[in-house]
Design a protein around this motif. Structure first.
Motif, PDB file in Angstrom:
ATOM      1  N   VAL A  13       0.858  -1.184   0.000  1.00 53.45           N
ATOM      2  CA  VAL A  13       0.000   0.000   0.000  1.00 53.45           C
ATOM      3  C   VAL A  13       0.897   1.238   0.000  1.00 53.45           C
ATOM      4  CG1 VAL A  13      -1.862   1.229   1.173  1.00 53.45           C
ATOM      5  CG2 VAL A  13      -1.756  -1.269   1.283  1.00 53.45           C
ATOM      6  N   PRO A  14       0.998   1.959  -1.109  1.00 53.90           N
ATOM      7  CA  PRO A  14       1.864   3.141  -1.167  1.00 53.90           C
ATOM      8  C   PRO A  14       1.494   4.156  -0.094  1.00 53.90           C
ATOM      9  CG  PRO A  14       1.119   2.523  -3.357  1.00 53.90           C
ATOM     10  CD  PRO A  14       0.326   1.696  -2.399  1.00 53.90           C
ATOM     11  N   VAL A  15       2.510   4.807   0.474  1.00 46.52           N
ATOM     12  CA  VAL A  15       2.291   5.655   1.641  1.00 46.52           C
ATOM     13  C   VAL A  15       2.029   7.115   1.297  1.00 46.52           C
ATOM     14  CG1 VAL A  15       3.623   4.168   3.156  1.00 46.52           C
ATOM     15  CG2 VAL A  15       4.774   6.025   1.938  1.00 46.52           C
ATOM     16  N   GLY A  16       2.187   7.504   0.028  1.00 47.84           N
ATOM     17  CA  GLY A  16       1.855   8.858  -0.385  1.00 47.84           C
ATOM     18  C   GLY A  16       2.660   9.920   0.347  1.00 47.84           C
ATOM     19  N   SER A  17       1.995  11.008   0.674  1.00 48.41           N
ATOM     20  CA  SER A  17       2.682  12.183   1.216  1.00 48.41           C
ATOM     21  C   SER A  17       3.228  11.993   2.629  1.00 48.41           C
ATOM     22  CB  SER A  17       1.749  13.390   1.199  1.00 48.41           C
ATOM     23  OG  SER A  17       1.644  13.896  -0.109  1.00 48.41           O
ATOM     24  N   THR A  18       2.935  10.886   3.279  1.00 48.35           N
ATOM     25  CA  THR A  18       3.588  10.631   4.557  1.00 48.35           C
ATOM     26  C   THR A  18       5.088  10.423   4.361  1.00 48.35           C
ATOM     27  OG1 THR A  18       3.124   8.255   4.423  1.00 48.35           O
ATOM     28  CG2 THR A  18       1.515   9.620   5.586  1.00 48.35           C
ATOM     29  N   TRP A  19       5.525  10.355   3.091  1.00 51.12           N
ATOM     30  CA  TRP A  19       6.942  10.208   2.765  1.00 51.12           C
ATOM     31  C   TRP A  19       7.667  11.558   2.768  1.00 51.12           C
ATOM     32  CZ3 TRP A  19       9.061   5.560   2.705  1.00 51.12           C
ATOM     33  CH2 TRP A  19      10.326   5.372   2.157  1.00 51.12           C
ATOM     34  N   LYS A  20       6.933  12.631   2.640  1.00 54.71           N
ATOM     35  CA  LYS A  20       7.560  13.947   2.503  1.00 54.71           C
ATOM     36  C   LYS A  20       8.473  14.330   3.669  1.00 54.71           C
ATOM     37  CE  LYS A  20       4.014  15.789  -0.593  1.00 54.71           C
ATOM     38  NZ  LYS A  20       2.780  16.593  -0.702  1.00 54.71           N
ATOM     39  N   PRO A  21       8.178  13.944   4.913  1.00 50.77           N
ATOM     40  CA  PRO A  21       9.108  14.278   5.994  1.00 50.77           C
ATOM     41  C   PRO A  21      10.514  13.722   5.787  1.00 50.77           C
ATOM     42  CG  PRO A  21       6.979  13.723   6.913  1.00 50.77           C
ATOM     43  CD  PRO A  21       6.903  13.410   5.444  1.00 50.77           C
ATOM     44  N   PRO A  31       6.761  21.404  -4.744  1.00 49.26           N
ATOM     45  CA  PRO A  31       7.996  21.748  -4.047  1.00 49.26           C
ATOM     46  C   PRO A  31       8.810  20.521  -3.626  1.00 49.26           C
ATOM     47  CG  PRO A  31       6.197  23.104  -3.247  1.00 49.26           C
ATOM     48  CD  PRO A  31       5.586  22.038  -4.098  1.00 49.26           C
ATOM     49  N   PHE A  32       8.126  19.446  -3.213  1.00 49.24           N
ATOM     50  CA  PHE A  32       8.862  18.300  -2.684  1.00 49.24           C
ATOM     51  C   PHE A  32       9.443  17.424  -3.788  1.00 49.24           C
ATOM     52  CE2 PHE A  32       6.599  19.597   1.096  1.00 49.24           C
ATOM     53  CZ  PHE A  32       7.605  19.475   2.056  1.00 49.24           C
ATOM     54  N   VAL A  33       8.811  17.411  -4.943  1.00 50.44           N
ATOM     55  CA  VAL A  33       9.416  16.692  -6.062  1.00 50.44           C
ATOM     56  C   VAL A  33      10.721  17.374  -6.465  1.00 50.44           C
ATOM     57  CG1 VAL A  33       9.164  16.052  -8.480  1.00 50.44           C
ATOM     58  CG2 VAL A  33       7.250  15.743  -6.917  1.00 50.44           C
ATOM     59  N   GLN A  34      10.684  18.713  -6.625  1.00 49.80           N
ATOM     60  CA  GLN A  34      11.892  19.427  -7.005  1.00 49.80           C
ATOM     61  C   GLN A  34      12.943  19.372  -5.893  1.00 49.80           C
ATOM     62  OE1 GLN A  34      12.467  21.006 -10.233  1.00 49.80           O
ATOM     63  NE2 GLN A  34      14.451  20.569  -9.292  1.00 49.80           N
TER      64      GLN A  34
END
Length: 756
Positions: free
Chosen positions: A371-379, A454-457
């Motif tokens: 199950v992909p975790v999505g934006s919880t990865w941004k931290p 912003p987080f991709v870049q």
């Protein structure tokens, strides 16, 4: 008429033949070198964190062996007084009893009776339960040899550990738990007499009745038989000098009413998944084979806290009942997985794995990949930027007050100045969920509102390998990582809920990481086994990096996409996440005492492929800040009840403000703290929930490569809270999804270990 000499000769020859047969039989029949399968078969007994028994399971019989010292003296003497008064003096056999038993067999009469404790021990331990003359002869000869070679204490211990007491309980320990909910060593004299009475035949002496086995074994009839034999046994113990007059009067004063029959204990509800998780941990941390483990005899002391496990399950059920309608098609096949871990410790105190084995859900949703975790990865992206900086910062960390372009539909620039392309060599554009014109916003604000671009870049500028390294240091298993392309920054990886809770626990513990563990100790035969020391604490992330991440994530709850978590009423930090086509939604949040991850998803029950949650719960789409955050909040309210609210350590200013190329100048030259008020956005921002998709936007997202997109080209708008669409091999196939009922990719030890 035959002469007396002939008669005498025939008698001598007959008795001589008997002696010869007995001698040959004694010589030929030896003590078996191995116990029979039934005697070897024991339960594996699992215990809660407080030491109370959770469940006994793992073999065909409910059996638990204990040492002689753990068997109460009253139980020992109750059995001896009732069944074999000469036990400590006899040779192990009762010739007259054997003769009666053989005669009964020959005439088709009652086959019961005729056995000493030694003979019953031999029958239970080495022989089958069949009633035949040959088995009876073997029992006699083996018993004689056992009586001369084994200590009487060992024989009595073996007998009490192998006898059947009814209700599926083999052995005195299992019987004590089954009838009185306590360990054998805590039994009273009165209770011991009751259990000794059961050995006469539990079908007829269990006061609960056994009419299903014999119509005459009614509760009333059994109660009468049980009380009569119980009184008789106590009387015999007193008469034999094994129970003083005072203790006899105390024991006989009240019948020791056993607890009623209960539903068969075992793999039901969340117990199914607790046992699954603990078993995997045991096998991964020892040289015990699965075959040896399933043979039983192990005592597994877990970290699971009963009240928290119940609270987590109740929270899921409560929110399910309030928000989902099983009659509504789009609310069907929705599943949850959740786990709760102690920061600075690693102990898994609770998990939610699914509806339960008894309902056909055999996959542990708390400990699986898929199950992909999505934006919880941004931290992890932000932490990597703070620690390592970007390709243009010369190793200096990036401040969360650095500005990046938050607008929708942006090109993603490589460090060499070129842009990422689609498969057809046209420009790739990263999408947000909506086309809101954010302009250049701080990373602090981008995290708050979960803006994609912003987080991709930032991930590209930092280097996705460094993002991966930070995630792994925090506790994510490398086997659950997706490819490190631009999509990696937005959560295409598929760690388990256990691993996500553990990784966020690293932020909660100011960068100290401890591997999650579910087992504190394993014993066999009363002896602890090696390999189960508490995992070591590691300095995984610099403390100030972790504390700054926490400061930013506090704001996600206070002002951003996770405001539903404010109902917790205490200081907390966390991040929401939702993925491609709304196929999964997450919330991972923590206090200093507890880190908890909640995942929600739909799946095809046949193919186990993830399904869109667009329309689920009557909403256009499900966001991580919605139902998952509600479940998290309900659980944490109960789990933290009575606990203090210590808040989090205040971070020191970190890094340098390094804006994305093209940001308005002048750029501030001083270092700013994450707690500074964010006022740089010229346009208003949503303040209460994750951004809702615009009417024209689908709930899918795009990544830098054509194969990442499930519907249409990479330019399709989407991304419910800033997440990118994972590759079909992650979210569409059951082999790596592994989130189905019995799916083939269940992740293994704490998720993500089924693939490299």
């Amino acid at each position: 008429m035959p002469s007396w000499k002939l008669i005498s000769g025939l008698c001598l020859a007959f008795f001589g033949s008997l002696v010869a047969v007995a001698g040959i039989g004694y010589a030929m029949v030896g003590i078996p070198t191995e116990e029979n399968a039934a005697a070897l078969s024991q339960n594996n007994v699992y215990y809660w964190a407080d030491g109370k028994q959770m469940v006994a399971t793992g073999s065909g019989e409910n059996r638990q062996n204990i040492s002689f010292e753990q068997i109460p003296k009253d139980m020992q003497w109750a059995v001896i007084s009732a069944e074999n008064k000469t036990f400590y003096e006899d040779s192990g056999v009762d010739p007259m009893g054997i003769a009666r038993a053989l005669a009964n067999m020959a005439t088709g009469g009652d086959t019961q009776g005729g056995s000493t404790i030694t003979q019953q021990f031999v029958k239970n331990t080495y022989l089958s339960q069949e009633q035949t003359v040959s088995r009876k002869f073997k029992e006699m000869f083996i018993s004689i040899k056992v009586g001369t070679k084994l200590d009487k204490r060992d024989i009595l211990q073996g007998y009490l550990n192998t006898s059947y007491y009814g209700r599926g309980a083999y052995g005195i320990q299992a019987a004590a738990q089954t009838y009185y909910g306590k360990d054998a060593e805590d039994l009273s004299a009165s209770e011991c007499a009751f259990l000794a009475a059961l050995l006469k035949g539990p079908t007829y002496y269990d006061p609960a009745g056994n009419e299903g086995l014999d119509s005459s074994a009614t509760p009333d009839a059994n109660r009468e038989r049980s009380e009569k034999r119980w009184r008789w046994i106590l009387g015999e113990m007193n008469k034999d000098g094994h129970l003083s007059d005072a203790k006899y009067q105390e024991a006989i004063s009240e019948y020791p009413e056993p607890q009623g029959r209960k539903a068969i204990k075992g793999m039901t509800g969340q117990i199914s998944y607790l046992v699954d998780t603990a078993k995997k941990y045991v096998l991964a941390h020892s040289d015990i084979t699965e075959a040896q483990f399933d043979q039983g005899g192990y005592q597994i002391y877990t970290t699971f806290e009963r009240e928290k496990v119940q609270a987590l399950a109740q929270s899921v059920k409560k929110i399910e009942k309030e928000r989902l309608d099983p009659k509504r098609k789009l609310d069907q096949h929705v599943q949850f997985g959740a786990a709760s871990v102690k920061p600075n410790d690693g102990a898994i105190v609770a998990l939610y794995g699914g509806a339960g084995y008894e309902k056909g859900h055999f996959n542990n949703n708390a400990d699986t990949s898929g199950v992909p975790v999505g934006s919880t990865w941004k931290p992890f992206v932000l932490a990597a930027a703070m620690q390592y900086g970007t390709y243009k910062s010369d190793g200096v960390g990036v401040s969360p007050m650095s500005k990046y372009n938050g607008n929708d539909h942006l090109k993603v620039q490589k460090p060499d100045g070129s842009y990422y392309l689609k498969e057809d060599n046209s420009l790739f554009y990263q999408e947000n969920e909506s086309d809101h014109p954010w302009g250049y916003i701080t990373l602090h604000k981008a995290m708050e509102q979960s803006v994609n671009t912003p987080f991709v870049q930032l991930g590209v500028d930092v280097g996705m390998e460094k993002v991966r390294d930070i995630a792994q240091q925090a506790g994510i298993l490398k086997q659950s990582f997706s490819e490190t392309n631009p999509s990696f920054a937005l959560g295409t990886s598929t760690p388990s809920a256990i691993r996500m809770a553990d990784a966020y626990a690293t932020f909660a513990a100011s960068g100290k990481q401890v591997d999650p563990y579910s087992v504190k100790q394993v014993k066999r035969g009363g002896q602890p086994l090696p390999g189960f020391d508490k995992p070591a604490v590691k300095e995984a992330i610099p403390a100030n990096v972790a504390n700054n991440v926490t400061k930013v994530l506090e704001n996600v709850i206070e002002n951003g996409t996770a405001q539903n978590a404010k109902a917790l009423g205490r200081t907390a930090a966390g991040k929401t996440g939702t993925t491609d086509e709304n196929k999964s939604a997450w919330f991972v949040g923590y206090t200093q005492q507890l880190s908890t991850a909640v995942a929600m998803f739909r799946e095809n029950p046949k193919s186990h492929a993830l399904l869109s949650m667009n329309g689920t719960a009557g909403k256009d789409s499900i966001h991580g800040g919605d139902i998952p955050t509600e479940v998290w909040t309900e659980y944490m309210k109960v789990a933290l009840k009575g606990e203090s609210d210590p808040g989090f350590p205040e971070p020191s200013p970190i890094g340098r403000v390094i804006d994305q190329v093209g940001a308005p100048s002048p750029t501030p030259s001083v270092t700013a703290t994450p707690s500074e008020t964010v006022t740089e956005e010229p346009s208003p921002s949503p303040s209460t929930s994750e951004p809702e998709p615009t009417p024209s936007a689908s709930a899918s997202e795009s990544c830098a490569f054509g194969w990442c997109n499930d519907n249409g080209g990479p330019g399709d708008p989407g991304g419910d809270d800033g997440d990118v669409s994972p590759a079909p091999s992650v979210s569409e196939t059951s082999g790596t999804g592994g989130n189905g009922n019995g799916g083939n990719g269940n992740g293994g030890f704490f998720g993500g270990t089924d693939t490299e």
